[in-house]
Design a protein around this motif. Sequence first.
Motif, short mmCIF file in Angstrom:
data_model
loop_
_atom_site.label_atom_id
_atom_site.label_comp_id
_atom_site.label_asym_id
_atom_site.label_seq_id
_atom_site.Cartn_x
_atom_site.Cartn_y
_atom_site.Cartn_z
N MET A 156 0.83 -1.19 0.00
CA MET A 156 0.00 0.00 0.00
C MET A 156 0.87 1.25 0.00
O MET A 156 1.79 1.39 0.81
N LYS A 157 0.59 2.16 -0.94
CA LYS A 157 1.40 3.37 -1.07
C LYS A 157 1.09 4.35 0.06
O LYS A 157 -0.06 4.62 0.37
N THR A 158 2.14 4.87 0.67
CA THR A 158 1.97 5.84 1.76
C THR A 158 1.81 7.24 1.19
O THR A 158 2.54 7.65 0.29
N LEU A 159 0.85 7.97 1.71
CA LEU A 159 0.65 9.35 1.26
C LEU A 159 1.79 10.22 1.74
O LEU A 159 2.33 10.03 2.84
N PRO A 160 2.21 11.20 0.92
CA PRO A 160 3.31 12.08 1.35
C PRO A 160 2.90 12.95 2.53
O PRO A 160 1.72 13.27 2.70
N ARG A 161 3.85 13.31 3.35
CA ARG A 161 3.60 14.27 4.43
C ARG A 161 3.47 15.66 3.82
O ARG A 161 4.27 16.06 2.98
N GLU A 162 2.44 16.37 4.25
CA GLU A 162 2.22 17.73 3.75
C GLU A 162 3.00 18.70 4.64
O GLU A 162 2.72 18.84 5.83
N VAL A 163 3.97 19.36 4.03
CA VAL A 163 4.85 20.27 4.77
C VAL A 163 4.80 21.65 4.16
O VAL A 163 5.00 21.82 2.95
N CYS A 164 4.53 22.64 5.00
CA CYS A 164 4.53 24.03 4.55
C CYS A 164 5.87 24.66 4.96
O CYS A 164 6.27 24.59 6.13
N LEU A 165 6.55 25.26 4.00
CA LEU A 165 7.85 25.88 4.24
C LEU A 165 7.68 27.38 4.46
O LEU A 165 7.05 28.06 3.65
N TYR A 166 8.27 27.87 5.52
CA TYR A 166 8.21 29.29 5.86
C TYR A 166 9.66 29.78 5.89
O TYR A 166 10.40 29.50 6.82
N PHE A 167 10.08 30.49 4.84
CA PHE A 167 11.44 30.98 4.72
C PHE A 167 11.58 32.31 5.46
O PHE A 167 10.65 33.12 5.50
N GLY A 168 12.77 32.56 5.99
CA GLY A 168 13.02 33.86 6.60
C GLY A 168 14.39 33.92 7.25
O GLY A 168 15.03 32.89 7.50
N SER A 169 14.83 35.16 7.53
CA SER A 169 16.09 35.32 8.26
C SER A 169 15.83 35.25 9.76
O SER A 169 16.76 35.02 10.53
N PHE A 170 14.57 35.47 10.18
CA PHE A 170 14.17 35.33 11.60
C PHE A 170 15.24 35.96 12.50
O PHE A 170 15.90 35.29 13.28
N ASN A 171 15.35 37.29 12.40
CA ASN A 171 16.49 38.02 12.95
C ASN A 171 16.11 39.00 14.05
O ASN A 171 16.36 40.19 13.92
N PRO A 172 15.49 38.55 15.16
CA PRO A 172 15.23 37.17 15.57
C PRO A 172 13.77 36.77 15.31
O PRO A 172 12.93 37.59 14.96
N LEU A 173 13.48 35.49 15.55
CA LEU A 173 12.10 35.00 15.54
C LEU A 173 11.32 35.73 16.62
O LEU A 173 11.82 35.96 17.71
N HIS A 174 10.06 36.14 16.28
CA HIS A 174 9.27 36.88 17.27
C HIS A 174 7.82 36.44 17.25
O HIS A 174 7.44 35.51 16.53
N ARG A 175 7.01 37.11 18.09
CA ARG A 175 5.63 36.68 18.30
C ARG A 175 4.79 36.71 17.02
O ARG A 175 3.88 35.89 16.86
N ALA A 176 5.03 37.67 16.15
CA ALA A 176 4.26 37.72 14.90
C ALA A 176 4.57 36.50 14.03
O ALA A 176 3.67 35.93 13.41
N HIS A 177 5.84 36.11 13.97
CA HIS A 177 6.19 34.88 13.26
C HIS A 177 5.44 33.69 13.86
O HIS A 177 4.89 32.84 13.15
#
Length: 206
Positions: free
Chosen positions: A1-22
């Motif tokens: 039985m074929k396994t369904l791919p994991r759905e992954v959302c990519l969020y790119f950024g420099s996160f300089n720094p990561l904060h509450r809005a992120h």
Amino acid sequence: MKTLPREVCLYFGSFNPLHRAHQSLIRYALESLPCQEVWLVLSPVNPLKSPSSQLPFAWRADYIRTAIADDPRVKLVTLEDILPSPHYTVHTLRALRLLHPDCHFSLFIGSDNLQLLDRWYDYERLLATTPLHVYPRPGYDIHPEDLSRLGGEIHLHPEAPEMLLSATELREAALSGLDRRAETAVPSLWEELRAQLIQLDLRNKN
């Protein structure tokens, strides 16, 4: 039985720094987008900002790991630190697909980036291979003609939280002695963040 791919959302950024809005946008993605995980792709340098304002990559990475430690659905990707420059999104995506053939990737970007998308390197291939989920940014409204011009699979999410807080504000506050730790991703590391910024400021002045 074929396994369904994991759905992954990519969020790119420099996160300089990561904060509450992120963090608000990460929560929104996990709760409202068709994904099981959100991966934060840490950029070594923000191409639109001076490298002299960037906190050390390793420090930003450790800071993010601390911030996301309690949620296994959120992961940090440091791949761009070892990929050759310049760091084009389409190249990073290709590398991630080779490393994670069990995943199906989408991108989570701001409306400001969507308006500039046709200036991205090989953006046609990006649109042909990767669904985009777009959150609003103040002053960057998306019009139907923008979508028809670009093509591809683009989903607008006007109900997503608007990111009114900026990392620049937090860095400036820390250097000026204002305490805005409550708006950071890891309030307990405020003094460490200040120390890093003071060192960075001294290096830039020397």
